[in-house]
Design an enzyme around this catalytic site. Structure first.
Site, mmCIF file in Angstrom:
data_model
loop_
_atom_site.group_PDB
_atom_site.id
_atom_site.type_symbol
_atom_site.label_atom_id
_atom_site.label_comp_id
_atom_site.label_asym_id
_atom_site.label_seq_id
_atom_site.Cartn_x
_atom_site.Cartn_y
_atom_site.Cartn_z
ATOM 1 N N SER A 171 0.718 -1.298 0.397
ATOM 2 C CA SER A 171 0.341 -0.260 -0.120
ATOM 3 C C SER A 171 0.497 1.114 0.067
ATOM 4 O O SER A 171 1.676 1.111 -0.769
ATOM 5 C CB SER A 171 -1.288 -0.109 0.915
ATOM 6 O OG SER A 171 -1.848 1.200 0.390
ATOM 7 N N ASP A 340 -9.966 -4.357 -5.424
ATOM 8 C CA ASP A 340 -9.405 -3.106 -4.072
ATOM 9 C C ASP A 340 -9.884 -1.961 -4.247
ATOM 10 O O ASP A 340 -9.950 -1.637 -5.081
ATOM 11 C CB ASP A 340 -7.731 -3.580 -4.477
ATOM 12 C CG ASP A 340 -7.299 -3.045 -3.353
ATOM 13 O OD1 ASP A 340 -7.307 -1.941 -3.124
ATOM 14 O OD2 ASP A 340 -5.752 -3.440 -3.250
ATOM 15 N N HIS A 369 -8.271 -4.866 -1.567
ATOM 16 C CA HIS A 369 -7.070 -4.380 -0.602
ATOM 17 C C HIS A 369 -5.902 -5.300 0.736
ATOM 18 O O HIS A 369 -4.353 -5.775 0.342
ATOM 19 C CB HIS A 369 -7.201 -2.838 0.528
ATOM 20 C CG HIS A 369 -5.848 -2.055 0.422
ATOM 21 N ND1 HIS A 369 -5.033 -1.619 -1.035
ATOM 22 C CD2 HIS A 369 -4.887 -1.557 0.972
ATOM 23 C CE1 HIS A 369 -4.043 -0.867 -0.649
ATOM 24 N NE2 HIS A 369 -4.111 -0.737 0.795
#
Length: 395
Positions: A171, A340, A369
């Site tokens: 991320s 995601d 995610h």
């Protein structure tokens, strides 16, 4: 030897030598009861020690070194550095069971594992002069992680191993790394690169939190209200989440995970209470604002301070973009999911079109995610590909 390293060899050697001296002066082994080693690693039978390293702007970062006990203290294994995402710290890699936690999987495969922690996370050590109640403590965004946090942690790894490291980011950790590749800060210390849920371009994110912050200037409202710290568990964070919903009785706070990340397919809901003991952690409101700016402008640019302050900082009316074309060709693996809400598949394609080489890709259509971090099938669907990629010989 890879061709992309040859032009940089002499410069890299000098930078590494200077970095070793810097790290040896500013880094120290830390004793931390209740730290990541004590809570997550040592009870599972692995060797682990806590490190502390100081950034040049005064933050004291926590770094953990993990290995199997049989390999503890050796330096012949290749180091792997793991860097977490927003609203979490290095512990996020270790929240699953032993055979489904990436640092332990890597240690079992013989790697020398290092886990980094961003400046204001729970398992770092604060600041040399500022406290958590000070605005200064929260005056940072992705730019500061690119310029200060990631370089000093990778320098620490090099100083401790005399080797370049494989990098695995998740991320926001991927965006920081990519920014570092563009700026050149971290290139001398990195070998192979794995980007899990790569949040580099955020033009088409589906996250409700991201869209609301971008379109309705929620980030700017918080800054104007002098809310420097954001945490979903704080009263201000809960109010913000419910405001974002747009419905007085919706209570987004009750499902803040989906509010931030979008839908996830493969989380173990029976462990949610355990996850919530440690997540989410605080981040700077300015950090959220930086992401919102990128969404509003469809660009991966530095923080926008307004045209007047931009003139003094950047010598231009608008903040400069991180030019992705400057990233040299390197062994890179992108792992991303089809549902995601933050590392949207369309944005991943924008990133791929913006660079000058073709990374290896692993696309998981059903993954969201957080599935890429704490999914129940990561050790089946993701980690074998990561291990194969890291084990490849250099071309």
């Amino acid at each position: 030897m890879r061709r992309y390293i040859i032009p940089q060899m002499l410069v890299a050697a000098l930078v590494m030598a200077l970095s070793w001296l810097q790290c040896s002066v500013r880094a120290a082994t830390a004793s931390r009861p209740g730290g990541i080693c004590e809570i997550f690693v040592l009870p599972r039978g692995y060797a682990c020690d806590e490190r502390q390293v100081q950034t040049d702007d005064g933050f004291l970062l926590g770094v953990q070194r993990v290995s199997t006990k049989a390999q503890s203290g050796t330096t012949s294994r290749k180091p792997v550095f793991l860097y977490h995402g927003m609203l979490s710290g290095g512990e996020s890699w270790l929240l699953n069971e032993r055979d489904n936690s990436l640092p332990l999987v890597l240690a079992d495969a013989g790697y020398d594992v290092w886990i980094g922690n961003t400046r204001t996370t729970d398992f770092s050590y604060g600041h040399t002069t500022a406290s958590r109640g000070d605005q200064e403590f929260w005056d940072w965004s992705t730019d500061d992680l690119v310029a200060h946090d990631l370089p000093i942690m990778l320098q620490l790894v090099y100083a401790g191993t005399n080797q370049t490291a494989h990098f695995v980011g998740f991320s926001q950790g991927t965006q920081v790394a990519v920014g570092g590749f563009v700026e050149g800060h971290v290139l001398p210390y990195v070998d192979r690169v794995v980007l899990l849920a790569p949040v580099v371009r955020v033009d088409t994110i589906k996250s409700a939190m991201g869209i609301a912050a971008g379109l309705f200037l929620v980030d700017q409202m918080m800054l104007l209200a002098r809310i420097w710290e954001f945490n979903a568990h704080l009263q201000s964070g809960e109010k913000l989440l419910n405001t974002i919903c747009g419905y007085p009785n919706a209570h987004c706070y009750d499902d803040y995970i989906s509010t931030f990340t979008g839908a996830n397919c493969c989380l173990n809901e029976t462990r949610r209470g355990y996850y919530e003991e440690y997540e989410t952690q605080s981040t700077a409101t300015k950090n959220l604002a930086h992401f919102a700016q990128q969404y509003r402008t469809n660009s991966f640019a530095k923080y926008d301070y307004g045209w007047w302050n931009n003139l003094f900082r950047y010598h231009s009316l608008s903040p400069p973009e991180y030019d992705l074309r400057r990233i040299p060709a390197m062994p890179m693996l992108l792992v991303y999911g089809g549902t995601d809400g933050l590392a949207d598949a369309d944005d991943v394609q924008l990133f791929l079109k913006s660079i000058t080489f073709s990374p290896q890709e692993l696309f998981l259509p059903d993954y969201g995610h957080l599935d890429l971090l704490v999914g129940t099938r990561s050790n089946v669907d993701i980690y074998p590909t990561v291990l194969d990629f890291l084990a490849k010989p250099d071309a």
